[in-house]
Design a protein around this motif. Sequence first.
Motif, PDB file in Angstrom:
ATOM      1  N   ASP A 197       4.905   6.915  -7.360  1.00 10.24           N
ATOM      2  CA  ASP A 197       6.261   7.398  -7.058  1.00 10.24           C
ATOM      3  C   ASP A 197       6.745   6.982  -5.668  1.00 10.24           C
ATOM      4  OD1 ASP A 197       6.278   8.580  -9.469  1.00 10.24           O
ATOM      5  OD2 ASP A 197       5.846  10.615  -8.721  1.00 10.24           O
ATOM      6  N   ASP A 198       5.807   6.579  -4.815  1.00 12.97           N
ATOM      7  CA  ASP A 198       6.197   6.197  -3.448  1.00 12.97           C
ATOM      8  C   ASP A 198       6.597   4.724  -3.330  1.00 12.97           C
ATOM      9  OD1 ASP A 198       5.627   8.718  -2.225  1.00 12.97           O
ATOM     10  OD2 ASP A 198       3.491   8.266  -2.387  1.00 12.97           O
ATOM     11  N   ILE A 199       6.373   3.958  -4.393  1.00 10.60           N
ATOM     12  CA  ILE A 199       6.606   2.506  -4.276  1.00 10.60           C
ATOM     13  C   ILE A 199       8.107   2.206  -4.238  1.00 10.60           C
ATOM     14  CG2 ILE A 199       6.169   0.227  -5.261  1.00 10.60           C
ATOM     15  CD1 ILE A 199       3.713   1.423  -6.678  1.00 10.60           C
ATOM     16  N   ILE A 200       8.520   1.583  -3.173  1.00 12.52           N
ATOM     17  CA  ILE A 200       9.933   1.242  -2.988  1.00 12.52           C
ATOM     18  C   ILE A 200      10.244  -0.042  -3.783  1.00 12.52           C
ATOM     19  CG2 ILE A 200      11.644   0.489  -1.267  1.00 12.52           C
ATOM     20  CD1 ILE A 200       9.992   2.060   0.842  1.00 12.52           C
ATOM     21  N   TRP A 201      11.323  -0.017  -4.523  1.00  5.90           N
ATOM     22  CA  TRP A 201      11.827  -1.201  -5.244  1.00  5.90           C
ATOM     23  C   TRP A 201      10.754  -1.906  -6.085  1.00  5.90           C
ATOM     24  CZ3 TRP A 201      15.316  -3.615  -0.818  1.00  5.90           C
ATOM     25  CH2 TRP A 201      16.488  -2.845  -0.725  1.00  5.90           C
ATOM     26  N   ARG A 202       9.920  -1.091  -6.770  1.00  6.78           N
ATOM     27  CA  ARG A 202       8.820  -1.674  -7.557  1.00  6.78           C
ATOM     28  C   ARG A 202       9.332  -2.642  -8.628  1.00  6.78           C
ATOM     29  NH1 ARG A 202       4.211   1.570 -11.020  1.00  6.78           N
ATOM     30  NH2 ARG A 202       3.292  -0.289 -11.963  1.00  6.78           N
ATOM     31  N   SER A 203      10.309  -2.181  -9.419  1.00  6.74           N
ATOM     32  CA  SER A 203      10.714  -3.046 -10.530  1.00  6.74           C
ATOM     33  C   SER A 203      11.418  -4.302 -10.010  1.00  6.74           C
ATOM     34  CB  SER A 203      11.590  -2.286 -11.528  1.00  6.74           C
ATOM     35  OG  SER A 203      12.822  -2.012 -10.925  1.00  6.74           O
ATOM     36  N   GLN A 204      12.122  -4.172  -8.900  1.00  6.52           N
ATOM     37  CA  GLN A 204      12.776  -5.356  -8.321  1.00  6.52           C
ATOM     38  C   GLN A 204      11.732  -6.381  -7.872  1.00  6.52           C
ATOM     39  OE1 GLN A 204      13.751  -2.250  -7.805  1.00  6.52           O
ATOM     40  NE2 GLN A 204      15.956  -2.112  -7.607  1.00  6.52           N
ATOM     41  N   LEU A 205      10.648  -5.875  -7.291  1.00  4.53           N
ATOM     42  CA  LEU A 205       9.591  -6.789  -6.830  1.00  4.53           C
ATOM     43  C   LEU A 205       8.907  -7.440  -8.031  1.00  4.53           C
ATOM     44  CD1 LEU A 205       8.165  -4.573  -3.972  1.00  4.53           C
ATOM     45  CD2 LEU A 205       9.202  -6.834  -3.680  1.00  4.53           C
ATOM     46  N   GLU A 206       8.690  -6.658  -9.079  1.00  3.56           N
ATOM     47  CA  GLU A 206       8.055  -7.228 -10.277  1.00  3.56           C
ATOM     48  C   GLU A 206       8.960  -8.275 -10.923  1.00  3.56           C
ATOM     49  OE1 GLU A 206       5.029  -3.601 -11.464  1.00  3.56           O
ATOM     50  OE2 GLU A 206       7.086  -3.511 -12.164  1.00  3.56           O
ATOM     51  N   LYS A 207      10.261  -7.998 -10.918  1.00  8.73           N
ATOM     52  CA  LYS A 207      11.207  -8.989 -11.482  1.00  8.73           C
ATOM     53  C   LYS A 207      11.186 -10.269 -10.660  1.00  8.73           C
ATOM     54  CE  LYS A 207      14.829  -6.063 -13.347  1.00  8.73           C
ATOM     55  NZ  LYS A 207      16.141  -5.574 -12.980  1.00  8.73           N
ATOM     56  N   LEU A 208      11.135 -10.090  -9.339  1.00  7.82           N
ATOM     57  CA  LEU A 208      11.125 -11.273  -8.473  1.00  7.82           C
ATOM     58  C   LEU A 208       9.871 -12.109  -8.742  1.00  7.82           C
ATOM     59  CD1 LEU A 208      12.356 -12.909  -6.133  1.00  7.82           C
ATOM     60  CD2 LEU A 208      11.160 -11.427  -4.545  1.00  7.82           C
TER      61      LEU A 208
ATOM     62  N   PHE B 142       0.841  -1.205   0.000  1.00 14.24           N
ATOM     63  CA  PHE B 142       0.000   0.000   0.000  1.00 14.24           C
ATOM     64  C   PHE B 142       0.873   1.250   0.000  1.00 14.24           C
ATOM     65  CE2 PHE B 142      -4.123  -1.931   1.102  1.00 14.24           C
ATOM     66  CZ  PHE B 142      -3.717  -3.183   1.527  1.00 14.24           C
ATOM     67  N   ASN B 143       0.601   2.130  -0.950  1.00 11.21           N
ATOM     68  CA  ASN B 143       1.328   3.399  -1.004  1.00 11.21           C
ATOM     69  C   ASN B 143       0.366   4.493  -1.424  1.00 11.21           C
ATOM     70  OD1 ASN B 143       4.445   3.042  -0.672  1.00 11.21           O
ATOM     71  ND2 ASN B 143       3.744   1.259  -1.822  1.00 11.21           N
ATOM     72  N   LYS B 144       0.840   5.740  -1.292  1.00  8.12           N
ATOM     73  CA  LYS B 144      -0.032   6.844  -1.705  1.00  8.12           C
ATOM     74  C   LYS B 144      -0.053   6.929  -3.244  1.00  8.12           C
ATOM     75  CE  LYS B 144       1.957   9.944   0.976  1.00  8.12           C
ATOM     76  NZ  LYS B 144       2.758   9.807   2.160  1.00  8.12           N
ATOM     77  N   THR B 145       1.134   7.014  -3.839  1.00  4.53           N
ATOM     78  CA  THR B 145       1.221   7.175  -5.297  1.00  4.53           C
ATOM     79  C   THR B 145       2.236   6.187  -5.868  1.00  4.53           C
ATOM     80  OG1 THR B 145       3.068   8.709  -5.274  1.00  4.53           O
ATOM     81  CG2 THR B 145       0.890   9.682  -4.950  1.00  4.53           C
TER      82      THR B 145
ATOM     83  N   LEU C 161      -2.891   1.805  -4.322  1.00  6.40           N
ATOM     84  CA  LEU C 161      -2.565   3.224  -4.104  1.00  6.40           C
ATOM     85  C   LEU C 161      -3.738   3.979  -3.477  1.00  6.40           C
ATOM     86  CD1 LEU C 161      -0.665   4.046  -7.433  1.00  6.40           C
ATOM     87  CD2 LEU C 161       0.252   3.198  -5.262  1.00  6.40           C
ATOM     88  N   SER C 162      -3.404   4.815  -2.478  1.00  6.08           N
ATOM     89  CA  SER C 162      -4.482   5.571  -1.817  1.00  6.08           C
ATOM     90  C   SER C 162      -4.681   6.942  -2.458  1.00  6.08           C
ATOM     91  CB  SER C 162      -4.193   5.714  -0.323  1.00  6.08           C
ATOM     92  OG  SER C 162      -2.954   6.347  -0.107  1.00  6.08           O
ATOM     93  N   ALA C 163      -3.695   7.433  -3.199  1.00  4.16           N
ATOM     94  CA  ALA C 163      -3.863   8.733  -3.872  1.00  4.16           C
ATOM     95  C   ALA C 163      -3.268   8.647  -5.281  1.00  4.16           C
ATOM     96  CB  ALA C 163      -3.181   9.825  -3.062  1.00  4.16           C
ATOM     97  N   PRO C 164      -3.841   7.740  -6.117  1.00  3.16           N
ATOM     98  CA  PRO C 164      -3.238   7.545  -7.446  1.00  3.16           C
ATOM     99  C   PRO C 164      -3.607   8.665  -8.413  1.00  3.16           C
ATOM    100  CG  PRO C 164      -5.195   6.175  -7.221  1.00  3.16           C
ATOM    101  CD  PRO C 164      -5.042   6.916  -5.922  1.00  3.16           C
ATOM    102  N   THR C 165      -2.889   8.715  -9.510  1.00  3.17           N
ATOM    103  CA  THR C 165      -3.283   9.628 -10.588  1.00  3.17           C
ATOM    104  C   THR C 165      -4.400   8.925 -11.372  1.00  3.17           C
ATOM    105  OG1 THR C 165      -1.692   8.620 -12.084  1.00  3.17           O
ATOM    106  CG2 THR C 165      -0.938  10.553 -10.850  1.00  3.17           C
TER     107      THR C 165
END
Length: 374
Positions: free
Chosen positions: A285-296, A280-283, A309-313
């Motif tokens: 841009d706040d997601i930590i290590w997104r591409s690493q998690l997707e690769k995993l 869970f993140n606001k946007t 996301l709680s405040a997405p575009t």
Amino acid sequence: NKKDDCWICIRGFVYNVSPYMEYHPGGEDELMRAAGSDGTDLFDQVHRWVNYESMLKECLVGRMAIKPAVPKGLSREIQEDFSVRVVENVGKIEIVLKKKENTSWKRLGHPLENHNLLIPKKDTGLYYRKCQLISKEGVTHDTKLFCLMLPASTHLQVPVGQHVYLKLTITGTEIVKPYTPVSDFLLSEFKEPVLLNNKYIYFLIKIYPAGLFTPELDHLHIGDFVSVSNPEGNFKISQFRELEDLFLLAAGTGFTPMVKILNYALTNIPGLRKVKLMFFNKTEDDIIWRSQLEKLAFKDKRFDVEFVLSAPTSEWNGKRGYISPALLSQFLKRSLDNSRVLICICGPTPFTEQGIRLLHDLNFSKDEIHSFTA
Ligand code: FAD
Ligand code: NAD
């Protein structure tokens, strides 16, 4: 060695750990690695471990710390290297230290503070080591990966799910805040787990511009020092025993304990069928290590990740909102009707409290939930 008695001998001081010691199969190598080659003082505390198995495990993988040489502890100098012998059938661990000069010692020296004792862990207090800032890299717009180097001859392995305290003196006052070290396994393309006698400790830390501690931390220069305590926390590896499904609910930097949990679970739990992270993140841009998690997730079919996301575009096609019954009931599907499950939850306090309530409503028992709280 009397029957059922077990002693650890460190630098000539003998520690009786008898009631708590049982040999853990395969532990010898771990101990060797944990002991490293340049340590001189093996335990900075001898704890009263709760039971045989966890005692040795904690000792092997967790709470052992090698402090820098403190020559005043021993009356004479010893050589840098030492060897460790584990005698499996009697449960004895021998650490053999060699004298520098081949003379007889009139006395051994003085035990260091908190040595030669069995002290309940809760009574040992925090011990801080001055660690040097080695690097600081941006991970998101407000979160950075800090790498600290432990003092020479120091071994500190923070157990999975535990945190340490960082201490800085800010305008003349010592300020202490808890942080959960992460392993670099998501960074290094998941090749190798972190070596036990690693010299470095990594933290993912969000900088709050109006915060007390994090702006100071952010202003440190490479080469500056931060004090790091010994580990604390109530997460136990035994919670993974016979685990089949692991669900991780993380919000913001509440992701940090999940890093080592993820690494440990995917590498060490033989019967594990599924690991799912709902992050869970606001946007975006706040997601930590997104591409690493997707690769995993791509690489290991047992692992799935979902971002909420709680405040997405308006462009965000994924899940939205705060933690809710609808999100959880869909996400928390056991791989088998009666599979053994553990749900770990960490994030801002209202998130965690709400999450626990919802998990109880969904009939998950206390034993199936671990919450990381202050
Ligand atoms: P604080 O001074 O605590 O302020 C934080 C924010 O709250 C700022 O935006 C500030 O403006 C606002 N604020 C402060 N006081 C008030 C108030 N009275 N009213 C309204 N707003 C206020 N964080 C990580 O980044 N990484 C980790 O690995 C990590 N691990 C943790 C492990 C544990 C066990 C716990 C309990 C926390 C962990 N944290 C972690 C959080 C960390 O300990 C700090 O709380 C965090 O870094 C903020 O510290 P700070 O002093 O900079 O901010
Ligand atoms: P954040 O403000 O960026 O929020 C992240 C997400 O949390 C939001 O998108 C939302 O989904 C959820 N959230 C926020 N407020 C909520 C509320 N009132 N109700 C329900 N859901 C809510 O988060 P952040 O600034 O990264 O903060 C992370 C928190 O995690 C900090 O409070 C930190 O202390 C805590 N933390 C705890 C530990 C631990 O071990 N105990 C470890 C790391 C971080």
